[in-house]
Design an enzyme around this catalytic site. Sequence first.
Site, PDB file in Angstrom:
ATOM      1  CG  ASP A 385      13.230  35.170  54.215  1.00 18.96           C
ATOM      2  OD1 ASP A 385      12.449  35.860  54.879  1.00 18.96           O
ATOM      3  OD2 ASP A 385      12.925  34.633  53.143  1.00 18.96           O
ATOM      4  CG  ASP A 726      13.324  32.803  49.458  1.00 20.37           C
ATOM      5  OD1 ASP A 726      13.012  33.873  50.004  1.00 20.37           O
ATOM      6  OD2 ASP A 726      12.616  31.780  49.510  1.00 20.37           O
ATOM      7  CG  ASP A 730      15.143  38.044  51.702  1.00 19.97           C
ATOM      8  OD1 ASP A 730      14.762  38.553  52.766  1.00 19.97           O
ATOM      9  OD2 ASP A 730      14.633  37.024  51.220  1.00 19.97           O
TER      10      ASP A 730
END
Length: 1033
Positions: A385, A726, A730
């Site tokens: 990410d 986070d 996700d």
Amino acid sequence: MRRKTLEIYSVELDGTKDTKQLGQEEGKKCNELDLKKSSQKEELKKELDLDDHKLTSEELEQKYGTNIIRGLSSTRAAELLARDGPNALSPPKQTPEIIKFLKQMIGGFSILLWVGAILCWIAYGIQYASNQSGSLDNVYLGVVLALVVILTGIFAYYQEAKSTNIMSSFSKMIPQEALVTRDAEKKVIPAEQLVVGDIVEIKGGDQIPADIRLLFSQGCKVDNSSLTGESEPQPRSAEFTHENPLETKNIAFYSTTCLEGTATGMVINTGDRTIIGRIASLASGVGNEKTPIATEIEHFVHIVAGVAVSIGILFFIIAVSLKYRVLDSIIFLIGIIVANVPEGLLATVTVTLSLTAKRMAKKNCLVKNLEAVETLGSTSVICSDKTGTLTQNRMTVAHLWFDSQIFTADTSESQSNQAFDQSSGTWASLSKIIALCNRAEFRPGQENVPIMKRVVVGDASETALLKFSEVILGDVMEIRKRNRKVAEIPFNSTNKFQLSIHETEDPGDPRFLMVMKGAPERILEKCSTIMINGQEQPLDKNNANAFHTAYMELGGMGERVLGFCHLYLPAHEFPENYSFDVDTMNFPTSNLCFVGLLSMIDPPRSTVPDAVAKCRSAGIKVIMVTGDHPITAKAIAKSVGIISANSETVEDIAKRCNIAVEQVNKQDARAAVVTGMELKDMTPEQLDEILANYPEIVFARTSPQQKLIIVEGCQRQNAVVAVTGDGVNDSPALKKADIGIAMGIAGSDAAKNAADMVLLDDNFASIVTGVEEGRLIFDNLKKTIAYTLTKNIAELCPFLVYIIVGLPLPIGTITILFIDLGTDIIPSIALAYEKVESDIMNRKPRHKKKDRLVNHQLAIYSYLHIGLMQALGAFLVYFTVYAQQGFWPTSLIQLRVKWEQDYVNDLEDSYGQQWTRYQRKYLEWTGYTAFFVGIMVQQIADLIIRKTRRNSIFQQGLFRNKVIWVGITSQIIVALILSCGLGSITALNFTMLRVQYWFVAVPHAILIWVYDEVRKLFLRLYPGSWWDKNMYY
């Protein structure tokens, strides 16, 4: 229009087309159970029919049977609550704790030990049933094996139980209460009781209680980062602005946060039907694949079981052909199988992984699943990410443009090294506007807190500007006091500017100062002059072109750009007591002076570029997967090295060559930036082609479901995939990945609980440490297994010789147990502390199907080379003991039958001495003890040679790993206790052993060491040769 809605919505919400085609391909290979699981996941990814963002207020009222002013009636709300259920996430079917516990009891090594224990009890049962005077050794051995499994299973279950359930973390995000209008009255009700059609009000600081279609809004901004990965606060209004519901401004999503302003909206989805509900279902519905180390252990169990059963059956046939009774032959079969079971290896592997996990925790990598320790070392692809993982998760001033120049600001964590020119009069004006035209404030009482760590009340952009000003100008709050604000127009999505009017601190200047910031093109429209070197100049074509060039350059770097201007209001028109009215705007908003541009970005963490470079040298592909804008994503990818400086995308080549994108040869591009829109239209084969052909990839504007599809695509390439993230968005991908890595500080509970590992410092660079530890533990587990398997041959050969040659049994099952669970446990664990032999971060990740934990080279070398040498050394000690007591080796052949007959009390040795049954039994136990000591002495040599697989132990250093010497000391102490202190306890089958017998096997131990050093020497001299391929494990 309907079809268009669905099609565009699917860009952000799913990839049904992809999964359907993938399902069709895989369906040919899957059995019915796999197809059933695929269809369940398909159901989770299906498209939603949502067009509420396009409907007018009247159409919404009609659709949901409500009234915008009066709300629902209590009766109707009760009916809807009964029909749809509470506004809560449904927990998935829980696996009973007893089932989780039982799974730990029968997985991997455990099943092998259970089989061994059951066979021991069967052997005793056969002996007992046939009225033989069998000892209880097999009973004891079975009990100990069962205890090893149970204790190790409890430990592993405890480790797993520490992880909380994913759904509970989603539940924590749900707001507890909501302000709703029902029966024309405003009421505060539990959020669980909200139903579709309810009219709710939200304000700054509230969590959104359901998916809401906004009807009225006043300066409302929401934080969507947990859903979309966008760092910037997203403005919300009642206007329909985009076909895609995730992009339009008139929908607010369940569990996101309202940062500021107020809004009123209609509930359009509740509970599991909300976006967050679908992500929750997707995350909890995704099954974990077997970890690579679990696969390796299973492979190892198959090897050990195969060898044990094959040898057992072979010698069962031999025993029967030698006229042994079938029952006796079965007992021999069981004994051989049990002798092959590495009883201590289950505990050793578990403890070794735990020690590595503790070591990683000290380096800020918290491992929740022990097997994930090694998985990280096997990782070949990291899907990371962007926001908060690669970046600092805070907007920061990156560039400034004034005096026709672009200046670079310090974007490091401290921002203390601002090197741009601050002597210009233009900068003095620009810095003043930045400080004054800003609503953000530090919370009081933070004077001693470093500026960058202070808590700010305000959105991300305002916070960035405030901290930037505080670092450069000093006390911003004092500057504002000296330049008192008298009027203000906050930023809104319609005007796209923020304006404030201030008294000036210059006592000689009675004029008011009006400062403005906003979208650069809007700010420039309001200006007729521009400040250059502190002087106002006409805003001519050249200055306008310079502005546009700078604006495009900053925007092209993926940065958010703001324009700044000011105007000193004439004192005669705006005297000191003038009353400013922001509603009628009784002051000028044109002919201002343009001062400069400022751009912001969520900058990369300072340690990330180096970490990405290390991943590249380690053969690990780093892919960025983000919900953010492709321009921003590409800019960050370039700054951290995910896209190399000399790499170009197809679009870059087209731009450089001034040709259409379609004319570019795709093979000329090394990098690719793929958007969610493009991904939605791809077949699995097209995605596979991109993943295989481009070494540098960025996926932007992706949805949670698409992140999942990307992970599955990587896994189709036989990659071991790590996913970092986070946000709530996700969690499905974290769960699906071979190893999920969540951020410990900024990470949501959902992400942490879906992950196998948590980075306590939110630092991507910590992953590199984890990869190194994972690779090291794989190497060291190889050494541990090689060390453990070696003695198996020395433990097995006595049974074979006992059957074929008819010698008195050289070693008993209880004695073997003391080797496996007594002398060898600590040395096995000590190998986990061994340092690397070479730079393991400069080699490619291991191939999960070719680079096995236990390969044929390891098995052959351990069993047939060192194992046979060790068996010969142990037999030497055994024969020495018997010879010194009067039985020459030749006299022992075929002596077994007479030796074991209880009624024979006058058995003669080679010198004619007669031995009673008790004396023979005592001598047999002495032989057990001698054989035990012979193995133990040679295992010391085996332990030392296992320190390295290629290097000489002198290159590695004999004393670098001090724990090895603790292990050797423990071996000697346990052996001394058993052969001296406890030698008088007959139940243990040990006796007091003379000192000289300890040294009989020493020459064999030295031979083992010399033999292995020669092997390693040839490996180093002839890399890639036949010797290297067959003698390196």
